[in-house]
Each structure stands twice: as structure tokens, then as C-alpha cells.
Design a protein around this motif. Structure first.
Motif, PDB file in Angstrom:
ATOM      1  N   GLU A 311       0.808  -1.220   0.000  1.00 44.25           N
ATOM      2  CA  GLU A 311       0.000   0.000   0.000  1.00 44.25           C
ATOM      3  C   GLU A 311       0.845   1.276   0.000  1.00 44.25           C
ATOM      4  O   GLU A 311       0.369   2.325  -0.399  1.00 44.25           O
ATOM      5  CB  GLU A 311      -0.938   0.001   1.206  1.00 44.25           C
ATOM      6  N   LYS A 314       2.810   4.042  -4.616  1.00 42.62           N
ATOM      7  CA  LYS A 314       1.819   4.639  -5.514  1.00 42.62           C
ATOM      8  C   LYS A 314       1.747   3.879  -6.833  1.00 42.62           C
ATOM      9  O   LYS A 314       0.696   3.774  -7.460  1.00 42.62           O
ATOM     10  CB  LYS A 314       2.203   6.103  -5.781  1.00 42.62           C
ATOM     11  N   TYR A 339      -0.420  -6.662  -5.786  1.00 47.28           N
ATOM     12  CA  TYR A 339      -0.509  -5.232  -6.056  1.00 47.28           C
ATOM     13  C   TYR A 339      -1.694  -4.960  -6.969  1.00 47.28           C
ATOM     14  O   TYR A 339      -1.789  -5.516  -8.064  1.00 47.28           O
ATOM     15  CB  TYR A 339       0.780  -4.732  -6.712  1.00 47.28           C
ATOM     16  N   LYS A 340      -2.603  -4.125  -6.542  1.00 44.36           N
ATOM     17  CA  LYS A 340      -3.866  -3.908  -7.254  1.00 44.36           C
ATOM     18  C   LYS A 340      -4.002  -2.516  -7.850  1.00 44.36           C
ATOM     19  O   LYS A 340      -5.040  -2.189  -8.416  1.00 44.36           O
ATOM     20  CB  LYS A 340      -5.042  -4.195  -6.307  1.00 44.36           C
ATOM     21  N   LYS A 341      -2.985  -1.694  -7.721  1.00 44.03           N
ATOM     22  CA  LYS A 341      -3.010  -0.375  -8.354  1.00 44.03           C
ATOM     23  C   LYS A 341      -2.300  -0.452  -9.704  1.00 44.03           C
ATOM     24  O   LYS A 341      -1.639  -1.440 -10.010  1.00 44.03           O
ATOM     25  CB  LYS A 341      -2.342   0.655  -7.429  1.00 44.03           C
TER      26      LYS A 341
END
Length: 498
Positions: A311, A314, A339-341
């Protein structure tokens, strides 16, 4: 942001301008010819050069006749005009400009076959046989004429489009005038922006002929051309109380024992473009090099991958020099599962996803793929042409809701909304190892700083090419390390020009 048109859409824009300005078609031709002549004089000012002008009997030939008349009025004294009398048909504007030219003191020759064209030495040859309206391959006598003209000496200049080249789509064949310089009207033609044009266009220049821009911008087209003025609207000045924590933490996952340079290039580009914090997850064998080369970057041990606090990042950039082996594949799988971003996915990461297609479903929405041609084919299958790749990229960007940066001389950016942006910057001097790694770091940095993904990608691609262009004015070849060093200055220049 300039919308790019197909040949048929350009014809419609011509018609709309004639009806709504209003202006006669012959007056629009006059305007186009004046624009051509103006830029011609700037580039080729010697009035004593021997100039041959080859004209068809359509509107492109009409342009050629008007250009001949205007050059005579500008005191170009060694002009010969050759008219291809192969077809019985001729356009009204051709006939009007022929009548006007006949009032001048110049030599006009007609030919019905290639055999009637005698080889002549010349300094400049202007090609106005066929323009953007060509919709089929040149055959029979026309094929012989083109091949004959290609054997002529002299600097070849094409009016709007080299004869034989379609404005978009696959080339009909190789029966195309080999132009040294093409002066094209209102917009670059789509094929000019692809490698297929390389054997036929060494250089091109767009001149404005006053077509209705509101109409052009309202036309339905997925293709756009972005340039410096667009990018300067995006770039943000640093604010008085901004600090590194507000400008994003980027994680670069890259490098292997034998390909550590790629990781260092990507990491340094990320730092130099302004990411608040940059962490580099590289093999421990590269730690000393990282500390010496980029002391601003932080080392992240790969042994901590399973316990990483995802988290805090960025954006993640992954792939340069990562290697394509079982260990690298496991790293990639771990990242995709955790990682989901949005991510920036390059090089070996692309190749591994290409070999393991199920991983495509794990790629977060709005991620950015940055393939060159071969990597694109590994990811999405073999393609026989650039137009097949464009069609596939438009489709896959929408399907997977990702951005695809297809690297080339005029790099293309495909969006989840089905748009294709062509970048206007770059230089052949950038054709050296590490350039793609630098671009990955730049894109990662821009996303880290909070730019919306689409603008971040455009800003990164433009800045990358712009830096290369500037250095190419002083350097024969532009190494990636030199380009990276120039990035803070280039961005400052772009900001200052707002």
C-alpha cells in the motif's frame, strides 16, 4: 490535440470547407499551392536549380501546375513541366491551372508512356502525379512511369503524398515514388507515422491550407497527434509546501546479475523525473552499483517480497532486465497477486505474460504495457503488418482496460477508451540500448507524482522523445544515460514554456 484523418475524411473536410467558408475548389487549390511554395522556397531557395515537375491530370496534378506557375513568379528560371497524358480524364481544377500555366514562359511536355520520358539530369524533381485520392495500386503504364522517375537524379519532393502510397492501411505494392521530402497538407497522413513509409519518405513537413478545423476536430476518428502545446497544459509546477511524501513512492522491480544496467537506468529515470521516493528491488549483487550510481534511490531486498507493504507504493514498474526464468516468473506472479493499483509493465515482464497468458487477467486496470514490436507480438500473437498491430492494440487496450505504449519512431499510446495517440517527438539518434528502460522509469515517475494515468503516459512519452531530440542536435547517438541526465532540465523547459 490534433485529430488525424483518413484520406476519405480529408476529402470530406475539403468539401466542407469549400461549401461553408465558402470558397471555390480552385481557390482552395491555390491556397494549398501557395503553402507548398512558401515552405519550398524556405528550404530550397536557389532560383537557378533545374526543376522537373511531373503532373497527373487530377487535382494533385493541378497542384503541381499551380506550383510551377508560382515558382516561375518567384524567379525560379529552370523549370520543365511533364504531364502524364495516360488517362483521358482530367479534373476541372487541373484544366484551369493548365490554362494559367500556359500563359507563362515555360516548357510543358506531354507523355503517354514511360518510354517517352527521356532521362534527364535535374537538381529537384517535384512529384504531383497522384495525391491522397489514390485507392488502388498503380499498374501497367503507371507502374513503368513511377519506376522510371525513381531512377532520375535530383532531390525528389512529393506534393501531399508520394505517388503510389495510400494515406492509411496496407501498402498496395512497392510502386511508389521514393521521396526525399514530402510536403503534406493540413495533417500528417497516418502511414507517414509508421515504418512502412520509411523506404519512400525520408522527411515530411505539414503545411496548413486552411481547412475548417472545427469540422476536422468533430470528425469521428480514434487517431490523434499530440505535441508540445498539449503537454505544456499537463505539466504541474511544484507548490511551496509540497514534499517528497506528497509526490509518490515508486517501486522499480528490475534487473538480474547480468542485466543490472536496465534496472539502474529505469530507477535513475524515475528519480530524475521527480518521483518523491524511488525504491529499487534489485538483486543484492547490484546494491553497490545502485548506491554509487543513484544514491537517491532506496534498496528493497527481494527476500522481503512476500511481506512487503504494498500500500505504501503509488505505482510499481516491473520488467527491465528482470530475466525470463522461474525465479523471475515467481516474482511477477507475486506482484500481480498482491498489487492492485496501476503498474508499468515492460520488457521481460511482458515476455513472461506472453508465455503465461492467464496472467493477463491479473493485471490491474489502467496499467501500462510498454512493448516494442517483438514484445507486442509475444504478448498478443504474431502480426504481418503494422496495421494489424494497430487494430489489435486498439482492441486489447479496451478489452483489458489498460494502456499500451507501442514504441516506435512515432510512439503510439492506446487507451482503454479505444483511442490511439501518436507522439510527435523523438529521433533516430535514440536507437540505442536502454532507451526503453528509461521510458519505463519516466512513466513510473509521472504516475507516482499523481498525474492521471493517460496524461502521465503522454507526458512521459513526449518528454522522453523531446529530450532525445534536443540531445540529437549535438550528438550522433544519444545514450540512455545522457538522456536521463537531461530530464530535469527538459521538464523545466517545458514548464517555463507554459
Amino acid at each position: 490535440m490534433l485529430k488525424l484523418l483518413t484520406a476519405s475524411q480529408t476529402k470530406e473536410a475539403d468539401h466542407y470547407t469549400v461549401i461553408n467558408e465558402p470558397i471555390r475548389s480552385s481557390e482552395l487549390m491555390e491556397r494549398a499551392s501557395k503553402a507548398f511554395v512558401k515552405i519550398f522556397i524556405e528550404k530550397l531557395p536557389d532560383r537557378k536549380k533545374q526543376i522537373l515537375i511531373f503532373c497527373g491530370k487530377g487535382n494533385n496534378g493541378g497542384d503541381g501546375l499551380a506550383i510551377a506557375r508560382m515558382l516561375i513568379d518567384e524567379s525560379y528560371s529552370q523549370i520543365k513541366v511533364f504531364i502524364a497524358d495516360i488517362s483521358d480524364k482530367s479534373s476541372e481544377d487541373f484544366e484551369l491551372n493548365l490554362e494559367r500555366l500556359q500563359q507563362k514562359d515555360t516548357s510543358i511536355f506531354y507523355f503517354k508512356s514511360a518510354e517517352e520520358i527521356e532521362y534527364q539530369e535535374c537538381d529537384i524533381l517535384i512529384d504531383a502525379l497522384f495525391g491522397s485520392g489514390l485507392n488502388k495500386p498503380l499498374e501497367k503504364e503507371w507502374e513503368k512511369v513511377v519506376k522510371k522517375i525513381n531512377q532520375f537524379s535530383g532531390y525528389k519532393v512529393s506534393v501531399d503524398v508520394p505517388t503510389g502510397m495510400p494515406c492509411e492501411g496496407e501498402l498496395f505494392n512497392d510502386v511508389i515514388i521514393k521521396s526525399d521530402w514530402t510536403v503534406t497538407f493540413q495533417r500528417p497522413k497516418l502511414n507517414f507515422l509508421l515504418p512502412i513509409s520509411s523506404p519512400y519518405i525520408k522527411e515530411w513537413k505539414v503545411v496548413n491550407i486552411g481547412l475548417d478545423e472545427n469540422y476536422i476536430q468533430s470528425t469521428s476518428s480514434p487517431y490523434y497527434w499530440f505535441w508540445k502545446g498539449d503537454i505544456q497544459h499537463y505539466i504541474k509546477a511544484r507548490q511551496p509546501f509540497e514534499h517528497k511524501g506528497m509526490l509518490g513512492h515508486a517501486l522499480i522491480i528490475a534487473g538480474d546479475d547480468e542485466t543490472m544496467g536496465a534496472a539502474l537506468i529505469a530507477s535513475e529515470a524515475c528519480v530524475k523525473c521527480g518521483a518523491g521516493l524511488t525504491s529499487s528491488m534489485i538483486p543484492e549483487s547490484g546494491l553497490k552499483a545502485l548506491n554509487v550510481r543513484i544514491p537517491e534511490a532506496m534498496f528493497t531486498n527481494r527476500a522481503t517480497l512476500d511481506d512487503l507493504d504494498w500500500e505504501k507504493f503509488k505505482v510499481v514498474g516491473i520488467g527491465p532486465g528482470l530475466g525470463n526464468n522461474e525465479n523471475s516468473l515467481q516474482i511477477l506472479k507475486t506482484v500481480l497477486n498482491n498489487y492492485k493499483k496501476p503498474m508499468v509493465i515492460d520488457a521481460d515482464a511482458i515476455n513472461m505474460i506472453g508465455e503465461n497468458q492467464e496472467l493477463l487477467k491479473l493485471v490491474p486496470e489502467n496499467s501500462v504495457f510498454t512493448p516494442h514490436m517483438k514484445e507486442f507480438d509475444r504478448l498478443f500473437g504474431t502480426h504481418n503488418s503494422w496495421w494489424e498491430r494497430i487494430e489489435k492494440a486498439l482492441k486489447k487496450a479496451v478489452e483489458y482496460k489498460v494502456y499500451i505504449v507501442l514504441k516506435n519512431r512515432y510512439t503510439m499510446i492506446f487507451t482503454p477508451e479505444g483511442i490511439c495517440y501518436f507522439n510527435s517527438t523523438g529521433s533516430p539518434a535514440m536507437a540505442s540500448g536502454g532507451m526503453g528502460d528509461a521510458l519505463t522509469g519516466i512513466i513510473t515517475s509521472m504516475i507516482s507524482q499523481g498525474y492521471p494515468i493517460e496524461k502521465a503516459v503522454q507526458l512521459a512519452v513526449f518528454t522522453h522523445g523531446f529530450a532525445g531530440e534536443q540531445l540529437a542536435q549535438k550528438m550522433y547517438v544519444v545514450p540512455a544515460t545522457n538522456l536521463i541526465k537531461s530530464l530535469p532540465y527538459v521538464m523545466r523547459e517545458l514548464l517555463a514554456g507554459k
